[in-house]
Scaffold this motif. Structure first.
Motif: not given
Length: 181
Positions: A11-13, A15-21, A168-174, A176-177
């Motif tokens: 899944a690509p990450i 940047d939306k104005d500083g928010y890792e989307y 179903l799952i918990d995630i973070t984006v750190e 770019g991953e």
């Protein structure tokens, strides 16, 4: 959940104005959504959610495909909370703010006393779900459950309400991953 977990690797990450989307087939419809992934997620949602309800409620846009599949499998009617006003009798408007946008949304066909389950793709900032829960509560609906496919770990506007979501799952984006917790 093997397909869902594997799909996060690609899944690509952005940047939306500083928010890792996170850009993901379940939450964005791109890259292309593999039917096997959708099937796996819908089965898991059905096994997780309290489906002893009168209606399934899903926000436009990316909750629709999940909730539609659950509705087709359970014969529970589906109510879509839309981003467009139609001016129908009984239409209720709500204002939602997320980490990257804000807009009005509109609810029809939910009545006082209706037992509903909310199904959505992602709980990130919680702005959309918090606004929807408040509006449904104001209508007098009984929110029996809230199920999201993915939850970004961290504070959310839903924390400031009496409602909890099951993910179903918990995630973070750190950096770019995607990290699964």
């Amino acid at each position: 959940m093997d397909r869902l977990l594997a799909s996060l690797d690609d899944a690509p990450i952005v940047d939306k104005d500083g928010y890792e989307y996170l850009v993901h087939p379940i939450s964005n419809g791109v890259p292309m959504l593999d039917p096997a992934l959708l099937r796996e997620v819908v089965i898991e949602v059905m096994q997780t959610a309290d489906l002893n309800v009168d209606k399934i409620v899903a926000p436009e846009a990316m909750g629709i495909h999940l909730a539609t599949a659950v509705s087709l499998q359970t014969d529970i009617p589906l109510v879509v909370i839309r981003k467009r006003e139609y001016g129908l009798e009984g239409e209720v408007s709500l204002h939602q703010e997320t980490g990257y946008s804000e807009s009005e949304m509109y609810i029809n066909d939910v009545e006082p006393g209706d037992r509903v389950v909310i199904i959505d793709d992602m709980l990130s900032t919680g702005g959309t779900l918090a606004s929807i829960c408040t509006a449904l509560d104001d209508i007098g609906a009984d929110i029996s459950d809230i199920v999201v496919v993915m939850r970004k770990v961290g504070p959310s506007a839903l924390d400031d309400t009496e409602f909890d979501a099951t993910s179903l799952i918990d995630i973070t984006v750190e950096d770019g991953e995607v990290v699964v917790h």
